[in-house]
Design a protein around this motif. Structure first.
Motif, PDB file in Angstrom:
ATOM      1  N   LEU A   1      28.265  23.842  34.759  1.00 47.56           N
ATOM      2  CA  LEU A   1      29.236  24.832  34.290  1.00 47.56           C
ATOM      3  C   LEU A   1      30.511  24.702  35.119  1.00 47.56           C
ATOM      4  N   LYS A   2      31.570  24.202  34.513  1.00 50.49           N
ATOM      5  CA  LYS A   2      32.796  23.923  35.240  1.00 50.49           C
ATOM      6  C   LYS A   2      33.756  25.104  35.267  1.00 50.49           C
ATOM      7  N   ARG A   3      33.726  25.924  34.232  1.00 54.99           N
ATOM      8  CA  ARG A   3      34.625  27.091  34.212  1.00 54.99           C
ATOM      9  C   ARG A   3      34.131  28.097  33.177  1.00 54.99           C
ATOM     10  N   THR A   4      34.363  29.365  33.473  1.00 51.06           N
ATOM     11  CA  THR A   4      34.123  30.430  32.505  1.00 51.06           C
ATOM     12  C   THR A   4      35.470  31.025  32.114  1.00 51.06           C
ATOM     13  N   LEU A   5      35.703  31.144  30.825  1.00 53.09           N
ATOM     14  CA  LEU A   5      36.910  31.771  30.318  1.00 53.09           C
ATOM     15  C   LEU A   5      36.576  33.223  29.992  1.00 53.09           C
ATOM     16  N   VAL A   6      37.227  34.144  30.692  1.00 52.37           N
ATOM     17  CA  VAL A   6      36.966  35.568  30.488  1.00 52.37           C
ATOM     18  C   VAL A   6      38.041  36.138  29.569  1.00 52.37           C
ATOM     19  N   LEU A   7      37.626  36.617  28.411  1.00 54.02           N
ATOM     20  CA  LEU A   7      38.564  37.108  27.404  1.00 54.02           C
ATOM     21  C   LEU A   7      38.864  38.591  27.614  1.00 54.02           C
ATOM     22  N   ILE A   8      40.148  38.906  27.638  1.00 48.87           N
ATOM     23  CA  ILE A   8      40.613  40.283  27.811  1.00 48.87           C
ATOM     24  C   ILE A   8      41.518  40.645  26.637  1.00 48.87           C
ATOM     25  N   ASP A   9      41.300  41.788  26.025  1.00 44.43           N
ATOM     26  CA  ASP A   9      42.112  42.248  24.903  1.00 44.43           C
ATOM     27  C   ASP A   9      43.508  42.639  25.403  1.00 44.43           C
ATOM     28  N   SER A  10      44.530  42.008  24.847  1.00 42.90           N
ATOM     29  CA  SER A  10      45.907  42.276  25.283  1.00 42.90           C
ATOM     30  C   SER A  10      46.301  43.739  25.110  1.00 42.90           C
ATOM     31  N   ARG A  11      45.683  44.415  24.173  1.00 45.04           N
ATOM     32  CA  ARG A  11      46.043  45.804  23.890  1.00 45.04           C
ATOM     33  C   ARG A  11      45.502  46.770  24.939  1.00 45.04           C
ATOM     34  N   HIS A  12      44.448  46.353  25.628  1.00 42.14           N
ATOM     35  CA  HIS A  12      43.766  47.283  26.533  1.00 42.14           C
ATOM     36  C   HIS A  12      43.768  46.863  27.998  1.00 42.14           C
ATOM     37  N   GLY A  13      43.991  45.572  28.273  1.00 39.61           N
ATOM     38  CA  GLY A  13      43.973  45.110  29.655  1.00 39.61           C
ATOM     39  C   GLY A  13      42.575  45.095  30.246  1.00 39.61           C
ATOM     40  N   ILE A  14      42.494  45.026  31.564  1.00 37.92           N
ATOM     41  CA  ILE A  14      41.214  44.930  32.263  1.00 37.92           C
ATOM     42  C   ILE A  14      40.514  46.285  32.303  1.00 37.92           C
ATOM     43  N   LYS A  15      39.244  46.287  31.908  1.00 36.79           N
ATOM     44  CA  LYS A  15      38.390  47.467  31.980  1.00 36.79           C
ATOM     45  C   LYS A  15      37.387  47.293  33.112  1.00 36.79           C
ATOM     46  N   ASP A  16      36.675  48.375  33.442  1.00 36.24           N
ATOM     47  CA  ASP A  16      35.695  48.313  34.532  1.00 36.24           C
ATOM     48  C   ASP A  16      34.613  47.268  34.264  1.00 36.24           C
ATOM     49  N   VAL A  17      34.194  47.128  32.999  1.00 37.78           N
ATOM     50  CA  VAL A  17      33.159  46.131  32.680  1.00 37.78           C
ATOM     51  C   VAL A  17      33.669  44.711  32.910  1.00 37.78           C
ATOM     52  N   ASP A  18      34.976  44.515  32.743  1.00 37.49           N
ATOM     53  CA  ASP A  18      35.561  43.200  33.042  1.00 37.49           C
ATOM     54  C   ASP A  18      35.531  42.931  34.538  1.00 37.49           C
ATOM     55  N   LYS A  19      35.795  43.961  35.324  1.00 31.33           N
ATOM     56  CA  LYS A  19      35.740  43.813  36.781  1.00 31.33           C
ATOM     57  C   LYS A  19      34.328  43.450  37.230  1.00 31.33           C
ATOM     58  N   ASP A  20      33.325  44.003  36.530  1.00 30.97           N
ATOM     59  CA  ASP A  20      31.931  43.661  36.859  1.00 30.97           C
ATOM     60  C   ASP A  20      31.684  42.170  36.639  1.00 30.97           C
ATOM     61  N   ILE A  21      32.255  41.612  35.559  1.00 32.19           N
ATOM     62  CA  ILE A  21      32.106  40.182  35.289  1.00 32.19           C
ATOM     63  C   ILE A  21      32.837  39.363  36.350  1.00 32.19           C
ATOM     64  N   PHE A  22      34.034  39.796  36.722  1.00 34.81           N
ATOM     65  CA  PHE A  22      34.761  39.106  37.795  1.00 34.81           C
ATOM     66  C   PHE A  22      33.910  39.077  39.071  1.00 34.81           C
ATOM     67  N   ASP A  23      33.299  40.216  39.396  1.00 35.30           N
ATOM     68  CA  ASP A  23      32.454  40.306  40.598  1.00 35.30           C
ATOM     69  C   ASP A  23      31.285  39.325  40.501  1.00 35.30           C
ATOM     70  N   MET A  24      30.667  39.275  39.313  1.00 35.78           N
ATOM     71  CA  MET A  24      29.517  38.395  39.104  1.00 35.78           C
ATOM     72  C   MET A  24      29.920  36.929  39.260  1.00 35.78           C
ATOM     73  N   LEU A  25      31.067  36.570  38.706  1.00 35.99           N
ATOM     74  CA  LEU A  25      31.549  35.197  38.790  1.00 35.99           C
ATOM     75  C   LEU A  25      31.962  34.831  40.213  1.00 35.99           C
ATOM     76  N   ASP A  26      32.616  35.762  40.888  1.00 36.07           N
ATOM     77  CA  ASP A  26      32.985  35.526  42.286  1.00 36.07           C
ATOM     78  C   ASP A  26      31.741  35.301  43.143  1.00 36.07           C
ATOM     79  N   ALA A  27      30.721  36.146  42.930  1.00 34.88           N
ATOM     80  CA  ALA A  27      29.485  36.041  43.713  1.00 34.88           C
ATOM     81  C   ALA A  27      28.751  34.730  43.435  1.00 34.88           C
ATOM     82  N   ALA A  28      28.837  34.260  42.194  1.00 29.15           N
ATOM     83  CA  ALA A  28      28.168  33.016  41.820  1.00 29.15           C
ATOM     84  C   ALA A  28      29.009  31.784  42.136  1.00 29.15           C
ATOM     85  N   ALA A  29      30.253  32.016  42.620  1.00 27.90           N
ATOM     86  CA  ALA A  29      31.188  30.933  42.934  1.00 27.90           C
ATOM     87  C   ALA A  29      31.443  30.046  41.723  1.00 27.90           C
TER      88      ALA A  29
END
Length: 215
Positions: A123-151
């Motif tokens: 797995l070389k990269r994960t593309l995280v999709l964010i809705d332009s109308r709403h921006g980053i939500k808390d559930v998106d931050k959870d995914i960022f945390d998961m990806l950061d932790a998994a490097a």
């Protein structure tokens, strides 16, 4: 990368995505994952972010993502082969943040995704999709945390950019950029896209190709 190199990459990516692309399989559990013979790029996003539409626009095939988005398959990782001979794979991850999902389903989702992210060497990269109308939500931050932790390297892709004014889009890009600036696994560049208008699709194809050819 200079402008000519970027233009060459975009053209190469156009040719790659114009070639054979096919649904391979769904994996409801790690034991069903395909072999790791080629590199992979995964797509993540909360429910209704427009992930299926973006995958279809990316591949130029209207029904590709729908192959695996039938009811009952929402908790599976879906794999698509790109190229013949096979060059790389796209991975459609199950949508997250669906408010009405039962807790056991959410738990199953988290275990499947987390185990995949941590154990998938190709797995070389994960593309995280964010809705332009709403921006980053808390559930998106959870995914960022998961990806950061998994490097696992990830990059934010804004969807439905045609649904907002240019000034609002600029504000969202700036806000997202600030939010990911200090995150260790985040790519600094953000790609605004529109599945309907085709905005950003050539750049997204190039970004996918670049990530899978980096070794």
């Amino acid at each position: 990368m200079d402008e000519q190199q970027q233009a060459d990459l975009i053209e190469e990516a156009r040719k790659v995505f114009a070639g054979p692309i096919a649904f391979l399989k769904s994996a409801p559990d790690l034991k069903f994952l395909p072999d790791m013979s080629v590199n992979e790029v995964a797509f993540a996003g909360r429910s209704n972010v427009g992930k299926s539409s973006l995958l279809n626009a990316l591949t130029g095939r209207n029904g590709l993502a729908r192959t695996s988005n039938t009811p009952g398959r929402t908790q599976e990782l879906n794999f698509f082969n790109v190229g013949d001979p096979l060059r790389f794979r796209l991975v459609d991850m199950p949508g997250y943040g669906y408010a009405k999902a039962p807790k056991d389903m959410v738990r199953k989702w988290r275990f499947l995704v987390n185990d995949y992210l941590r154990g998938r060497a190709k797995l070389k990269r994960t593309l995280v999709l964010i809705d332009s109308r709403h921006g980053i939500k808390d559930v998106d931050k959870d995914i960022f945390d998961m990806l950061d932790a998994a490097a696992v390297s990830y990059r934010v892709v804004l969807t439905k950019a045609d649904k907002v004014k240019a000034s609002h889009l600029a504000e969202v890009i700036a806000a997202v950029g600030e939010a990911i600036r200090k995150r260790p696994a985040a790519h600094p560049d953000i790609i605004p896209t529109s599945s309907e208008k085709g905005m950003g699709i050539p750049e997204l194809r190039a970004a996918v190709l670049e990530s899978v050819t980096q070794g």
